[in-house]
Motif scaffolding. Structure first.
Motif, mmCIF file in Angstrom:
data_model
loop_
_atom_site.group_PDB
_atom_site.id
_atom_site.type_symbol
_atom_site.label_atom_id
_atom_site.label_comp_id
_atom_site.label_asym_id
_atom_site.label_seq_id
_atom_site.Cartn_x
_atom_site.Cartn_y
_atom_site.Cartn_z
ATOM 1 N N GLU A 88 32.322 45.189 44.157
ATOM 2 C CA GLU A 88 31.545 44.224 43.402
ATOM 3 C C GLU A 88 32.226 42.860 43.439
ATOM 4 N N GLN A 89 31.428 41.814 43.323
ATOM 5 C CA GLN A 89 31.941 40.455 43.403
ATOM 6 C C GLN A 89 32.417 39.984 42.030
ATOM 7 N N LEU A 90 33.575 39.317 42.017
ATOM 8 C CA LEU A 90 34.109 38.767 40.786
ATOM 9 C C LEU A 90 33.302 37.554 40.358
ATOM 10 N N GLY A 91 33.186 37.386 39.024
ATOM 11 C CA GLY A 91 32.584 36.169 38.516
ATOM 12 C C GLY A 91 33.548 34.999 38.638
ATOM 13 N N MET A 92 33.027 33.772 38.456
ATOM 14 C CA MET A 92 33.855 32.582 38.611
ATOM 15 C C MET A 92 34.986 32.552 37.587
ATOM 16 N N LYS A 93 34.689 32.911 36.324
ATOM 17 C CA LYS A 93 35.734 32.885 35.301
ATOM 18 C C LYS A 93 36.809 33.933 35.591
ATOM 19 N N GLU A 94 36.377 35.135 36.004
ATOM 20 C CA GLU A 94 37.353 36.172 36.351
ATOM 21 C C GLU A 94 38.217 35.737 37.519
ATOM 22 N N PHE A 95 37.597 35.056 38.506
ATOM 23 C CA PHE A 95 38.349 34.585 39.663
ATOM 24 C C PHE A 95 39.372 33.517 39.267
ATOM 25 N N GLU A 96 38.967 32.592 38.377
ATOM 26 C CA GLU A 96 39.902 31.556 37.939
ATOM 27 C C GLU A 96 41.067 32.160 37.159
ATOM 28 N N ASP A 97 40.771 33.143 36.308
ATOM 29 C CA ASP A 97 41.861 33.812 35.577
ATOM 30 C C ASP A 97 42.784 34.553 36.535
ATOM 31 N N PHE A 98 42.209 35.087 37.608
ATOM 32 C CA PHE A 98 43.006 35.867 38.555
ATOM 33 C C PHE A 98 43.992 34.994 39.329
ATOM 34 N N ILE A 99 43.579 33.781 39.683
ATOM 35 C CA ILE A 99 44.434 32.934 40.522
ATOM 36 C C ILE A 99 45.355 32.046 39.695
ATOM 37 N N GLN A 100 45.241 32.083 38.351
ATOM 38 C CA GLN A 100 46.117 31.263 37.523
ATOM 39 C C GLN A 100 47.545 31.791 37.586
ATOM 40 N N PRO A 101 48.555 30.912 37.710
ATOM 41 C CA PRO A 101 49.957 31.357 37.686
ATOM 42 C C PRO A 101 50.312 31.946 36.321
ATOM 43 N N HIS A 102 51.332 32.784 36.321
ATOM 44 C CA HIS A 102 51.792 33.390 35.069
ATOM 45 C C HIS A 102 52.323 32.296 34.149
ATOM 46 N N PRO A 103 52.056 32.368 32.832
ATOM 47 C CA PRO A 103 52.532 31.323 31.912
ATOM 48 C C PRO A 103 54.029 31.077 31.974
ATOM 49 N N LEU A 104 54.818 32.130 32.285
ATOM 50 C CA LEU A 104 56.266 31.944 32.345
ATOM 51 C C LEU A 104 56.683 31.015 33.484
ATOM 52 N N LYS A 105 55.819 30.818 34.485
ATOM 53 C CA LYS A 105 56.160 29.891 35.567
ATOM 54 C C LYS A 105 56.171 28.450 35.074
ATOM 55 N N TYR A 106 55.401 28.199 33.996
ATOM 56 C CA TYR A 106 55.417 26.860 33.412
ATOM 57 C C TYR A 106 56.528 26.738 32.368
ATOM 58 N N SER A 107 56.574 27.718 31.444
ATOM 59 C CA SER A 107 57.567 27.623 30.368
ATOM 60 C C SER A 107 58.977 27.870 30.874
ATOM 61 N N GLY A 108 59.125 28.670 31.936
ATOM 62 C CA GLY A 108 60.453 28.965 32.452
ATOM 63 C C GLY A 108 60.999 27.941 33.407
#
Length: 646
Positions: free
Chosen positions: A8-28
């Motif tokens: 099945e094809q991912l929705g746009m929001k699911e795709f954007e969440d999937f490609i977002q870097p982990h938050p620790l990459k910003y805070s760390g």
């Protein structure tokens, strides 16, 4: 979303969440991230050595995933807080806040990478005895109608099956429902229906579902549960003369292969047993209760001991989880059939959840509380040697000082008040820290474990008899209590795997014990398992010898009984063995471990009265006692599969 049959094809929001870097990459800010999961432990213990109860509630934690040799060390249990004035939930608010900070990640300096890293410490489970585990998750405990903290089973309906599993979200919703009730009678009715209390609990705000992450603890659930219940019932059902016979059998029991043994009078003192006593009893019970119980009770005992074996004696295989579930389910079904009153005990039902916890958290050694119970004695000592004006503060200061000393002396990096750079202590302090006396005080390491690197403690090292101070001398070999030279031995036994240069006609040095591959001191006369050589796996250790700087063990072979290629088992489901007339000479390093081998008694084995004398106030008094005599002429034995050293 990837499915077993469709794509099945991912929705746009699911795709954007999937490609977002982990938050620790910003805070760390690009720092390495290390995840070190921890296990929480909570308990109550007395602050006094006397019988007067001075209850201290405590919180500790352990680092999960340590090797088994390190997992049991007291130095790897870390103190958090304790109090004899505040309840465990009241003191849990600062504990939960600190753990949330650890879950988000803190910046530390890595001694190996020589750089700052982010350490995250999520909680994977909480270990505690059953009352404390229920209290921490707002469950009403084993006396409630919904007495299981892991599922919604009703003790009055059908507690032999697992009901709907509890979850954190559903339980929090149920607690809100109780709070919204208008009258106290409605609230009490809902509490009974859900088996929960609605009080505030900061621990439930952690990012872990503790309703499925409080594993079944074997010490309090198995040993202090069904083993204790059936032992009391067994002794209460014995006649007076049978009690004397059971006492004689226990006192004459062969403890070869046991790490613990039963001392004293089991008939009088069984109500005062602690965990290690029930653990020793569970390893021998199958061979003692059989003549004194009915067929149904024998089935019940055997089913319980199979559960004990699953928890303590054999490695758990996730691929065989269904067979393991049937072992636990089989015992609960037999309890329902033969002893339904015991089915109302929460500990019996909790066995149905044991295999799920084994699949989730690994073998029981990873979440047993025996080592944590031993840690309670350290808190008790810190309280005893304080002025008792502010015991919680004094205990916390003592443990924090101890942790700081361990860290600094073990070459940990720290920042001084005058220098922002990370630094280590000097070599002199490290050398002082590594001394045996300092290790014993700071880390609680026993002097024996500090000497394990010496040659005399290595696998295959020979030792004199325990407690012997006599010097070794060259003697003739001794078999069956008589000095027999090689010619006489060869006429009575078949000797195989003997090195060509090992000439038993000459005098050799004999030793009384050998160190096994598992680091156990195995004495002559014990049964052992060896590295397979010439189809020999088990044997009776007769003696240990040295010749030309080489060390050997001389064994009398124990042969597995087989019919058409299948091993024969007795009624306790233990493999049958025959003590042959074959001697086996093997290198001393081939001894893997000592094992428990039980003699298969026949009608010629009996219990008889034996006179003995005791000295009391300069007077010798004559008396008699029952002694259990074995007729070893049949050479029939069985391997005790319920012993923990197999």
């Amino acid at each position: 979303m990837l499915d077993s049959n469709t794509l099945e094809q991912l929705g746009m929001k699911e795709f954007e969440d999937f490609i977002q870097p982990h938050p620790l990459k910003y805070s760390g800010l690009g720092k390495p991230v290390v995840t070190a999961p921890i296990i929480l432990y909570s308990d109550d213990t007395s602050g006094n050595k006397s019988k007067k109860w001075n209850c201290f509630n405590s919180w500790c934690f352990l680092v999960a995933g340590l090797p088994r040799s390190e997992n049991s060390q007291l130095r790897n249990i870390h103190f958090i807080t304790c109090s004899n004035k505040v309840s465990v939930l009241d003191m849990s608010r600062p504990v939960a806040e600190d753990i949330k900070t650890l879950q988000e990640g803190i910046t530390v300096f890595d001694a190996f990478l020589k750089t700052e890293v982010i350490v995250r410490a999520p909680v994977i489970c909480l270990i505690a005895d059953n009352p404390r585990a229920a209290e921490v998750i707002n469950h009403r405990g084993g006396s409630s109608r919904k007495y299981c903290r892991k599922c919604m089973v009703d003790r009055e309906v059908d507690p032999v099956d697992v009901s709907t599993l509890r979850t954190k979200d559903v339980s929090l919703s149920q607690m809100r429902t109780i709070q919204s009730a208008r009258t106290e009678s409605e609230k009490e009715s809902l509490r009974t229906s859900f088996g929960l209390r609605e009080r505030e609990n900061p621990i439930l705000s952690l990012n872990v579902d503790l309703y499925q992450s409080t594993p079944v603890e074997c010490l309090h659930t198995i040993l202090l549960g069904p083993v204790k219940y059936l032992l009391k019932r067994f002794i209460a059902g014995l006649k007076k003369e049978q009690k004397v016979e059971v006492l004689a059998i226990v006192q004459q029991f062969n403890y070869s292969g046991f790490d613990v043994r039963l001392y004293g009078n089991i008939i009088k003192h069984h109500c005062s047993f602690v965990g290690r006593d029930y653990k020793a009893w569970a390893q021998m019970a199958a061979f003692i209760v059989t003549p004194y119980v009915t067929t149904n009770e024998r089935k019940l005992w055997l089913a319980l001991l199979k559960v004990f074996r699953l928890a303590y004696c054999v490695p758990f295989n996730p691929n065989c989880s269904e067979e393991s579930r049937q072992v636990c389910k089989g015992f609960v079904d037999l309890v329902k059939e033969y002893n339904p009153q015991m089915l109302k005990k929460m500990k019996v039902h909790l066995l149905l959840h044991l295999v799920d916890d084994l699949c989730d958290f690994g073998p029981t050694a990873a979440f047993n509380t025996e080592r944590c119970e031993a840690f309670n004695s350290l808190m008790r000592e810190q309280n005893i040697f304080s002025n008792r004006r502010a015991p919680s503060r004094d205990i916390a200061v003592s443990f924090s000082t101890l942790e700081a000393l361990r860290f600094v002396c073990s070459s940990g990096y720290y920042q001084s008040e005058t220098n922002e750079d990370f630094q280590q202590c000097g070599a002199g302090l490290t050398n002082l820290y590594n001394q045996h006396a300092v290790q014993t005080v700071l880390n609680g390491v026993s002097p024996k474990s500090l000497n394990l690197g010496k040659a005399i403690y290595q696998s295959g090292a020979l030792r004199k008899k325990q407690g012997s101070t006599k010097k070794l001398k060259d003697v003739a070999l001794s078999f069956n209590g008589a000095n027999q030279m090689y010619g006489e031995v060869s006429r009575e036994y078949d000797i195989h795997s003997s090195p060509s240069f090992l000439n038993l006609d000459v005098l050799v040095q004999t030793y009384g014990a050998v160190y096994s591959q598992k680091g156990q001191l195995v004495n002559n006369g014990h049964y052992v398992r060896i590295t397979p050589c010439l189809n020999v796996v088990y044997g009776l250790l007769l003696t240990c010898v040295t010749l030309d700087n080489l060390t050997y063990c001389i064994l009398q072979e124990l042969e597995l009984q087989q019919v058409m290629g299948f091993t024969v088992h007795n009624e306790q489901d233990c493999p049958l063995l025959t003590l042959t007339k074959t001697l086996c000479v093997v290198p001393s390093s081939a001894v893997i471990t000592h094992i428990s081998v039980i003699h298969q008694c026949t009608s010629t084995c009996n219990i008889t009265m034996q006179p003995f004398t005791i000295e009391r106030e300069r007077e010798q008094l004559s008396n008699e006692k029952l002694v259990h005599y074995h007729d070893f002429s049949n050479d029939m034995y069985c391997l005790n599969v319920f012993c923990m050293n197999q």
